[in-house]
Write an enzyme that holds these catalytic residues in place. Sequence first.
Site, short mmCIF file in Angstrom:
data_model
loop_
_atom_site.label_atom_id
_atom_site.label_comp_id
_atom_site.label_asym_id
_atom_site.label_seq_id
_atom_site.Cartn_x
_atom_site.Cartn_y
_atom_site.Cartn_z
N ARG A 1 10.63 -49.59 -4.74
CA ARG A 1 11.90 -49.01 -5.21
C ARG A 1 12.52 -49.81 -6.37
O ARG A 1 13.65 -50.25 -6.32
CB ARG A 1 12.91 -48.90 -4.07
CG ARG A 1 12.41 -48.27 -2.79
CD ARG A 1 12.07 -46.82 -2.87
NE ARG A 1 13.18 -45.94 -3.16
CZ ARG A 1 14.01 -45.45 -2.23
NH1 ARG A 1 13.85 -45.80 -0.99
NH2 ARG A 1 15.00 -44.65 -2.56
N ASP B 1 11.37 -35.86 0.28
CA ASP B 1 12.20 -36.06 1.47
C ASP B 1 11.93 -35.03 2.57
O ASP B 1 12.49 -35.13 3.65
CB ASP B 1 13.68 -36.00 1.10
CG ASP B 1 14.08 -37.20 0.26
OD1 ASP B 1 15.19 -37.19 -0.30
OD2 ASP B 1 13.26 -38.13 0.15
N LYS C 1 24.19 -36.00 1.53
CA LYS C 1 24.27 -37.46 1.42
C LYS C 1 23.97 -37.89 -0.01
O LYS C 1 24.70 -38.68 -0.61
CB LYS C 1 23.26 -38.10 2.35
CG LYS C 1 23.00 -39.59 2.10
CD LYS C 1 22.04 -40.21 3.08
CE LYS C 1 20.61 -40.03 2.72
NZ LYS C 1 20.08 -40.98 1.71
N ASN C 2 22.90 -37.35 -0.60
CA ASN C 2 22.46 -37.83 -1.91
C ASN C 2 23.26 -37.27 -3.07
O ASN C 2 23.00 -37.62 -4.22
CB ASN C 2 20.95 -37.55 -2.08
CG ASN C 2 20.14 -38.42 -1.15
OD1 ASN C 2 20.66 -39.36 -0.53
ND2 ASN C 2 18.87 -38.11 -1.01
N CYS D 1 12.27 -51.05 0.30
CA CYS D 1 12.56 -50.57 1.65
C CYS D 1 11.21 -50.17 2.25
O CYS D 1 10.17 -50.34 1.62
CB CYS D 1 13.54 -49.41 1.62
SG CYS D 1 12.80 -47.90 1.02
N ARG E 1 21.79 -42.86 9.30
CA ARG E 1 22.13 -43.05 7.88
C ARG E 1 22.20 -41.71 7.17
O ARG E 1 22.94 -41.57 6.20
CB ARG E 1 21.04 -43.90 7.20
CG ARG E 1 20.95 -45.30 7.71
CD ARG E 1 20.02 -46.12 6.85
NE ARG E 1 20.30 -45.88 5.43
CZ ARG E 1 19.51 -46.33 4.45
NH1 ARG E 1 18.43 -47.01 4.73
NH2 ARG E 1 19.81 -46.10 3.18
C1 EPZ Z 1 16.51 -40.72 -4.60
O1 EPZ Z 1 16.08 -42.05 -4.49
C2 EPZ Z 1 16.96 -40.32 -3.20
N1 EPZ Z 1 18.08 -41.19 -2.80
C3 EPZ Z 1 15.79 -40.47 -2.24
O2 EPZ Z 1 16.23 -40.03 -0.97
C4 EPZ Z 1 14.66 -39.56 -2.70
O3 EPZ Z 1 13.55 -39.74 -1.86
C5 EPZ Z 1 14.27 -39.94 -4.15
O4 EPZ Z 1 15.43 -39.86 -5.01
C6 EPZ Z 1 13.20 -39.03 -4.72
O5 EPZ Z 1 13.65 -37.71 -4.69
C7 EPZ Z 1 19.31 -40.94 -3.30
O6 EPZ Z 1 19.51 -40.03 -4.09
C8 EPZ Z 1 20.41 -41.85 -2.83
P1 EPZ Z 1 13.77 -42.34 -7.62
P2 EPZ Z 1 15.82 -42.90 -5.84
O7 EPZ Z 1 14.45 -43.32 -8.51
O8 EPZ Z 1 16.69 -42.43 -6.92
C9 EPZ Z 1 10.24 -45.01 -9.23
C10 EPZ Z 1 16.47 -40.11 1.33
O9 EPZ Z 1 15.61 -39.98 2.20
N2 EPZ Z 1 11.27 -45.73 -10.00
O10 EPZ Z 1 13.87 -40.89 -7.95
O11 EPZ Z 1 15.86 -44.35 -5.46
C11 EPZ Z 1 10.38 -45.19 -7.74
O12 EPZ Z 1 9.73 -46.35 -7.30
C12 EPZ Z 1 16.19 -40.96 0.12
O13 EPZ Z 1 17.59 -39.54 1.34
C13 EPZ Z 1 10.88 -46.77 -10.85
O14 EPZ Z 1 9.71 -47.09 -10.95
O15 EPZ Z 1 14.32 -42.52 -6.16
C14 EPZ Z 1 9.74 -43.94 -7.20
O16 EPZ Z 1 8.34 -44.13 -7.17
C15 EPZ Z 1 14.90 -41.72 0.27
N3 EPZ Z 1 11.84 -47.42 -11.57
C16 EPZ Z 1 10.05 -42.88 -8.25
O17 EPZ Z 1 10.42 -43.61 -9.43
C17 EPZ Z 1 13.17 -47.07 -11.50
O18 EPZ Z 1 13.99 -47.69 -12.20
C18 EPZ Z 1 11.21 -41.96 -7.88
O19 EPZ Z 1 12.25 -42.78 -7.45
C19 EPZ Z 1 13.53 -46.03 -10.63
C20 EPZ Z 1 12.58 -45.36 -9.90
#
Ligand code: EPZ
Length: 417
Positions: free
Chosen positions: A122, A305, A22-23, A117, A397
Amino acid sequence: MDKLLIEGGVPLAGELAISGAKNAALPLMCAALLTREPLRLANVPHLKDVATMLQLLGRMGVAVTIEESDGVLLHCAGDPLPEAPYELVRTMRASILTLGPLLARCGHARVSLPGGCAIGARPVDIHIRGLQAMGADIRVEHGYVEARAERLHGAKIVCDLVTVTGTENLMMAATLAEGTTVIENAAREPEVTDLAECLNAMGARIAGAGTDIVTVEGVARLHGARHGIMPDRIETGTYLVAAAATGGHVRLTRTRADILDAAIEKLREAGADIRVEADAIELQARGPLQAVGVHTAPYPAFPTDMQAQFMALNCIARGTAVITETIFENRFMHAVELKRLGADIDIAGATAVVRGVAALDGATVMATDLRASASLVIAGLVARGETLIDRIYHLDRGYERLEEKLSRLGARVRRVR
Ligand code: EPZ
């Protein structure tokens, strides 16, 4: 609203093919916006999030053709309508992945801010700051990201935090920018590498994907390509944990072990026998499981995850496990539901202490987010009696035909309306 009814106590056994990731699929579909030529993706998982992304791209003017069982042809021949409306973005945060490609392709974009969410706020500030460094004029107003750029230019970007979709958004934007972009503290997740491989097949010049420094040399245009989506490492890990927790024996095909080392090591530490082949993983449970501590962190460390799934396993393992969630601020919501099944869990901030109990007892529980739902399914599979899981749209999802795949492994599970 659909529910899952599970009768626990059956060790999972048999062979199962894993779906595309998915990701990886979500950013790869957005890459179609970067070229006027067709992009062919294979091994596309049939998931709600994928359907939502196809709907969003379709509304932008991308021609979407479903090809045979798991293929999709995406063709953005003309300039897309560079809008991602709130009603679609709020159901799928990954819509933010259209921002970088739209800016690179047509110089402006209006993308709804993805709300938070269940698992956390996020924010997307790192995405925005990176695009601003590349010359985009970005304002956030009325819940939308309004972005404009004559032509993006290369920049050196240092991400404050490791962000998977942030790295993907900036990498896609940089492919068509003027000059070279360096992304430091980049995410090393395999899905980033899969996206880079597809972009390079489209004519991009990306080096370092999979490391924490990604360098992108901008080109004038990208062309079409064919790309097979990598296997879903989290789906793989989820079925391995379910097999271990139920004392079963499964063989997962069309997958890879080298993208899931941390979780596989933890399962071995818990006492499961795991045999690895080029594109298959076989797990045989050996006697009662030992509790295993888990500390989530960016790849290649233990994936956030997979945290909820291991919490379920630790509920019925021998001993006490300490689980630390360092990525998201609210990713323990499965704990209160697991306690309804008889689990012994204490939460203190980002740490959960799980004491193994002899058995769980079926109950009615509620899914709150995608991976929490998977954790409740695993707990239901090991609990005595029946477990009814509500709000399983969360599961749909991210898990393709879950009850069908579990039934094929012998589980007594069915979807009830
Ligand atoms: C990706 O989400 C995945 N989703 C998530 O999978 C996964 O849990 C996550 O990476 C961490 O591995 C997809 O790839 C579609 P991040 P993402 O940006 O990119 C902070 C699932 O279950 N952050 O890596 O949204 C954020 O708050 C989903 O399949 C900022 O502060 O996660 C978090 O604490 C859930 N500012 C950390 O970084 C930003 O601009 C990591 O988030 C971006 C992120």
